[in-house]
Each structure stands twice: as structure tokens, then as C-alpha cells.
Enzyme design. Structure first.
Site, short mmCIF file in Angstrom:
data_model
loop_
_atom_site.label_atom_id
_atom_site.label_comp_id
_atom_site.label_asym_id
_atom_site.label_seq_id
_atom_site.Cartn_x
_atom_site.Cartn_y
_atom_site.Cartn_z
CG ASN A 169 -1.70 1.42 1.21
OD1 ASN A 169 -2.62 1.38 0.39
ND2 ASN A 169 -1.47 2.21 2.14
CE1 TYR A 173 -2.84 6.87 4.72
CE2 TYR A 173 -0.65 6.15 4.58
CZ TYR A 173 -2.09 6.30 4.43
OH TYR A 173 -2.51 4.82 3.75
NE ARG A 174 -1.90 16.00 10.36
CZ ARG A 174 -2.88 16.07 10.88
NH1 ARG A 174 -3.87 16.44 10.03
NH2 ARG A 174 -3.39 15.96 12.00
CD1 TRP A 187 -0.96 5.67 8.34
CD2 TRP A 187 -0.12 4.70 9.52
NE1 TRP A 187 0.30 5.22 7.69
CE2 TRP A 187 0.73 4.39 8.55
CE3 TRP A 187 0.49 3.49 10.81
CZ2 TRP A 187 2.09 3.61 8.59
CZ3 TRP A 187 1.56 2.96 10.67
CH2 TRP A 187 2.49 3.06 9.60
CD GLU A 235 -1.79 2.83 -3.24
OE1 GLU A 235 -2.86 3.15 -2.79
OE2 GLU A 235 -1.24 1.88 -3.37
CG ASP A 285 -6.30 18.23 7.83
OD1 ASP A 285 -5.97 18.04 6.70
OD2 ASP A 285 -6.11 17.59 8.85
#
Length: 617
Positions: A169, A173-174, A187, A235, A285
């Protein structure tokens, strides 16, 4: 078109006049954000900051900051071409004899590009930091907004592998930098990385993690795409399909993971599921609000590999529109054919920037029977990440779903509050700050399609009528000349198409409800279908700002009310004001993202020193 790496794409942008180079010293602490924010909101070029204070590495931002640049990155002339490309792939022919089967052969070539290609050496591993050499402060990681908890890696491609199945995967994610060799790992509960970590914990193992920065821009996009859980489709496979070439990967130096061979940097390490989680945040965000501090896993960096002359890629998120809006639009186009396979009456759909991806979805349909709008909306709620959608508006095929003025006109004309609105409950994005619970809240369906007889209470059925869709809407929207006053109202505006925007400085429980009921009983409501109550910071003359505020600030079941009006009609009132503890709201209410005025003044003063064109100021 496949780009060998991010720097090749950067040079192409430069040759097209879509890249600015800033050689003057610039701070990574808020200053770059202020510059990039101005540019992306005006559709400006990408920027290469060649002299970031405190770092030896240049920083690229805004590379995918327009619809046109995302299309260029994905090898199509226009993002709409992505849907045609996918339709071509999935339209396999099983009939027509040998000639029909032979027509599938060109598509097999596309499928052959899905698996990544292993290489033995890679530009991404030309330089290696290990052990005490690892120092993340040397990389120009941005502190984006004033209240952020620290610097955040904003464009990471986080790679993990399922400890049980081996399925790979990659997600974005920041990552908040915590020390010279640790970061937070954001996560969320529904993310694949979380499932991998839970499995590693059950097995008593650390979870190996690699984080790529850069690569072919198609891979950067792929890390954001909401891929369905299909074995073998990951991906790297999506990027290979988009670029028309198998994606080159290499084994990590200290982790047993495949990483992009053409990345700029790779951070290698692990997350220990037995370790206590750390406080991460706040973070400005993509919703345009701060995500408040919370506990997340800690990522330990054991090695950093890079090119000899790498460029650090970054993005910013915040009040829309931002760069992520164009990545979202690419996903819309790419996954439209798949949605149409499952729900064939869908003509088109759009997630406008004001809805920050999950707060608003507009879908147009080929309507054939009564209730079909609700059938489609409920079907969408069951499709992957669409489960997080808060408001779904359904319109007739032929309405341009990306023309929000046209959409809201359809809503005012064809959706009668109460009769054509329906609330329900379900999963909500965990970043939503206004829902009744964390990750759970109300949803709203608005049926703005042309009505069949059954949908307006007629005793005649569609079959008996034997006519096309019945139009029985007589609502005539208009704006009133005189608007009422109310305690706390800081501004208000009515439009000629049936909307009333109000900015309320809310100071006491029930104030928004009292305002809504008072305004519904006033003669000024006669030409209004929707009353939007916003917070005091909202520009009521800017519908985009008003809708962005309201959609962020509502639980659709709790805060959207059907009210009777003075003239016997109905109005839909949206309470987008701040929620108070006295109203039973137990979570902390986050602030909107606003840049420090001192930083804005500094950027304004140094604009010409940076060498930036006046038209983007």
C-alpha cells in the site's frame, strides 16, 4: 507521457513558463506558505525556492497547482480524457467472434504496464544517511500555518506491506517532524496503514515503513487516489497505467520494501506498534480549519537516501481552493466510469472545492422513475471513500455539475425543503469537527431533479400520465429590499436565486435556531428557499466562502431544519455557526486557518525582492 522523475517535469514546466525560480533567501516557517497560497488561489505557476534558509536543498511547491498541470502530469490533454482512457480499458469485448476478441489485444498492453519493474540501482539511493547522519532538520520541511504543532511533511508517499498477505500500500499521510530522526504518522482509523500496523501488533512485529518524496508526478497523484481493494491493484500499478510504462522500483537500503527508484528522497524506518503513541498536531488541514492535537504512532527513521542533487517536493493545504482540489478532480474523472458501471444512471459528478472533497457531492443522473435520486445517492454512500460524503445533491443530466451557480439554481427551483430533502446517518470523515461523534454523523440528500407525479403527491402515476417528467414548481425566488435585524448578526445578504446568507457572532446556546425561526417568520423570507447561518468570519457576499463554512460546520441531521415560513411555504435553514458546550457539543471547536498578519506584511514587502511578478501578488 512518462516522466523519468519530478525534476524532468519541473524542467518542462519551466520551458512552458509555468515555473518561477526564487533565489533570494526565504523562510520555511510560514513565509513559503504565504507565497504559495497567493499563487495557487490565482492559478499561478509553480515555484522553485532555491535558497531555503537553514537547508542545502531547494524546495518545489505548486507543481500540480492547476487543472492543466495535473492533466500534463498524467499524460492527457484534459482531465476529462481520463474517463475515456479508463472506459477504453474496461470495455472488454467478449462477443463478435475472433475479430471482437482481437480488439482487446491493445488493451492488454495497458494492463501489462500495471506491475512495477524492479531495478538494481537507483538515483534515489545515490546518497545514503545512516544512524547519526540522519537529520531531518536538514530537509526544508515546512511549518505551514501559525498554529501548526511544528513542521510537517505534506507530500509523503508512505509505503507499507500487509504483514499477512504481502499486499503493498502507498498512501499520503501528513508527518509532523518530532526530532532529527522521528516523525508522527497520521494513520486514521480507516486507512490501510492502520490495518497493517494492527496486524503487525498482533504478530508481535515492528512494521517496516518507507516514505518517498518525489518521483514521477503520476505516482504522487496515485498515492492520493481512492483505489478499490482489488488484489494486485496498488498505487504503483495505477501510476504505471497512467504513465504507459511499468514503474521502476528498487529494494530499500534498510527496509525490505520496494521504493520508487526515481524519487528525490526516501525515508526508511519502522513503526513499533508496542510503543506509546505521541501527540501530533495541531495542523492546518485541507478542510480550512485546524485539526486539533491527537495521539498517533511514531515513525523512526533509520536511513535517508536521496539523489546527489535532490529537490524537496511540498504542498500546502488549507482554505480552498488549494492544490489538492485538482488532485481530487483527477480522481473524479478517473473513477467516473467505475461509478457508472455500478450505478449506470449517473451522467456525471463533482466534488467542488468548497466541499473539501467529502462535504458535498453533486451528481447528475438520467432519470427514468420516481425516487431515482435517492437510489443513486444511497448507492454513492456505499462506494468506497464516498461513504464519508456529508451532503449529496442530485440534479438532472444536462446540468453542469461543476457550475455551482447553475447547481444552486436547480436546488432552489426544484427541491422543496422537506418534500425533496432526506437526512440519514453514517460514517463521516474523521477530520470533520462538527459531526455528532468522531467519524459518525448526519447526512443529507437533496433531490433537485425534475419531479415525476408520484414525487409531488399527485394521484396520477407516471405510467397513467404517459408524459415526460412533470414540472410543477412555481417558486419564484427574489431578494427583499429590507432585511430584519437580530442580535449577533454581523452581515447578511440575499441573492435573487433564493439564498439568504447571514454571518452570526454566536455567544449563547440556541441563538442560531432563534435567528432561523425569527427570519422564517419575517416577510423578507418570501423569495428564499435556503437560509445559511455562518460564523462571524464569513464574507456573506461570497457564496463560496459561505458554503465552505456551512458545510464544514454542520451535522446534517442536527443542524439542517425545515421551517414553515410566514407565507405558508418552507425554508431550509442551515446552522453553520459554532457549536457550544451548552448545546451538548462536547468536542473542542477548532479555529479557521488564518495567516499571521506579520508574515503577510513581510511577504508583501519582499515580493519584488523575491523576483515574483506583480500579477501574482
Amino acid at each position: 507521457m512518462a516522466f523519468p522523475d519530478l525534476q524532468t517535469f519541473m524542467r518542462l514546466l519551466d520551458s512552458r513558463g509555468e515555473l518561477l525560480r526564487v533565489s533570494a533567501p526565504v523562510s520555511r516557517d510560514l513565509e513559503i506558505t504565504e507565497i504559495a497560497d497567493r499563487l495557487v488561489k490565482k492559478g499561478g505557476p509553480a515555484v522553485l525556492f532555491e535558497n531555503v534558509i537553514g537547508s542545502d536543498f531547494p524546495l518545489l511547491i505548486g507543481a500540480l497547482g492547476t487543472r492543466e498541470r495535473v492533466a500534463l502530469a498524467l499524460g492527457v490533454a484534459d482531465l476529462d480524457d481520463l474517463a475515456a482512457k479508463v472506459n477504453h480499458l474496461i470495455d472488454l469485448k467478449g462477443q463478435g467472434g475472433v475479430r471482437g476478441l482481437l480488439g482487446n489485444i491493445p488493451k492488454l498492453g495497458d494492463a501489462m504496464n500495471l506491475p512495477p519493474r524492479r531495478v538494481r540501482s537507483a538515483p534515489a539511493q545515490e546518497v545514503v544517511w545512516r544512524g547519526d547522519e540522519v537529520d531531518l532538520s536538514r530537509i526544508p520541511v515546512l511549518k505551514c500555518w501559525p498554529e501548526d504543532g511544528g513542521p510537517f511533511v505534506t507530500l509523503p508517499l508512505v509505503i507499507t506491506r500487509d504483514p499477512e498477505t504481502g499486499e503493498r500500500n502507498m498512501g499520503m499521510y501528513r508527518m509532523q517532524v518530532m526530532s532529527c530522526n522521528t516523525t508522527g504518522m497520521h494513520w486514521q482509523r480507516h486507512k490501510t496503514g492502520t490495518r497493517h500496523l494492527e496486524k503487525a501488533k498482533a504478530r508481535g512485529e515492528r512494521l517496516p515503513v518507507a516514505v518517498a518524496l518525489g518521483g514521477d508526478p503520476a505516482l504522487i497523484y496515485a498515492a492520493t487516489a481512492p483505489l478499490p481493494p482489488i488484489p494486485g491493484l496498488d498505487e504503483f500499478a495505477l501510476a504505471g497505467y497512467l504513465r504507459g510504462q511499468r514503474y521502476p522500483v528498487v529494494r530499500g537500503v534498510t527496509v525490505d520494501l520496494d521504493v520508487p527508484a526515481n524519487a528525490e528522497f526516501i525515508l526508511e524506518g519502522y513503526v513499533d506498534p508496542q510503543e506509546e503513541w505521541v501527540v501530533e498536531g495541531p495542523f492546518g488541514d485541507h478542510t480550512g480549519f485546524y485539526t486539533l492535537p491527537d495521539l498517533y504512532p511514531l515513525f523512526h527513521v533509520t536511513a535517508v537516501t536521496m539523489r546527489r542533487q535532490p529537490v524537496y517536493p511540498a504542498t500546502i493545504v488549507g482554505r480552498p481552493p488549494m492544490e489538492d482540489a485538482y488532485l481530487i478532480e483527477a480522481s473524479e474523472r478517473l473513477f467516473l466510469p467505475a461509478a457508472q458501471l455500478i450505478i449506470p444512471e449517473i451522467a456525471d459528478y463533482h466534488m467542488p472545492p468548497a466541499g473539501v472533497a467529502h462535504n458535498l457531492v453533486v451528481v447528475s443522473i438520467h432519470k427514468e422513475f420516481p425516487g431515482q435520486a435517492y437510489k443513486v445517492a444511497n448507492g454513492l454512500f456505499g462506494l468506497g471513500q464516498m461513504m464519508n460524503a456529508k451532503v449529496i445533491v442530485v440534479v438532472d443530466a444536462g446540468v453542469q455539475v461543476n457550475d455551482m451557480d447553475a447547481v444552486w439554481r436547480e436546488v432552489a427551483q426544484k427541491a422543496q425543503p422537506g418534500r425533496d430533502t432526506l437526512t440519514t446517518r453514517g460514517p463521516i470523515d474523521v477530520l470533520d469537527h462538527s459531526s455528532r461523534g468522531w467519524g459518525y454523523g448526519g447526512k443529507l440528500i437533496i433531490d433537485a431533479t425534475t419531479k415525476r407525479p408520484e414525487e409531488i403527491g399527485s394521484g396520477v402515476s407516471s405510467r397513467e400520465d404517459q408524459a415526460d417528467d412533470v414540472v410543477a414548481e412555481t417558486f419564484q425566488p427574489h431578494a427583499a429590499a429590507d432585511l430584519p435585524s437580530f442580535p449577533g448578526v454581523r452581515g447578511q445578504w440575499q441573492t435573487t436565486d433564493g439564498y439568504w446568507y447571514v454571518a452570526l457572532d454566536k455567544t449563547q446556546a440556541g441563538q442560531a435556531r432563534a435567528l432561523a425561526e425569527a427570519f422564517a417568520a419575517h416577510p423578507a423570507v418570501s423569495g428564499i428557499r435556503h437560509l445559511l447561518i455562518c460564523d462571524e468570519q464569513t464574507d456573506v457576499r461570497d457564496p463560496g466562502d459561505a458554503w465552505w463554512t456551512v458545510l464544514n460546520n454542520i451535522d446534517a441531521e442536527r443542524d439542517v431544519w425545515v421551517l414553515d415560513t410566514l407565507g405558508g411555504g418552507k425554508v431550509l435553514a442551515w446552522d453553520g455557526a459554532r457549536k457550544l458546550p451548552e448545546e451538548g457539543f462536547v468536542r473542542e471547536w477548532p479555529p479557521k486557518i488564518v495567516m499571521d498578519p506579520k508574515v503577510q506584511a513581510r511577504v508583501e514587502r519582499l515580493w519584488n525582492v523575491y523576483g515574483l511578478p506583480e500579477r501574482w501578488r
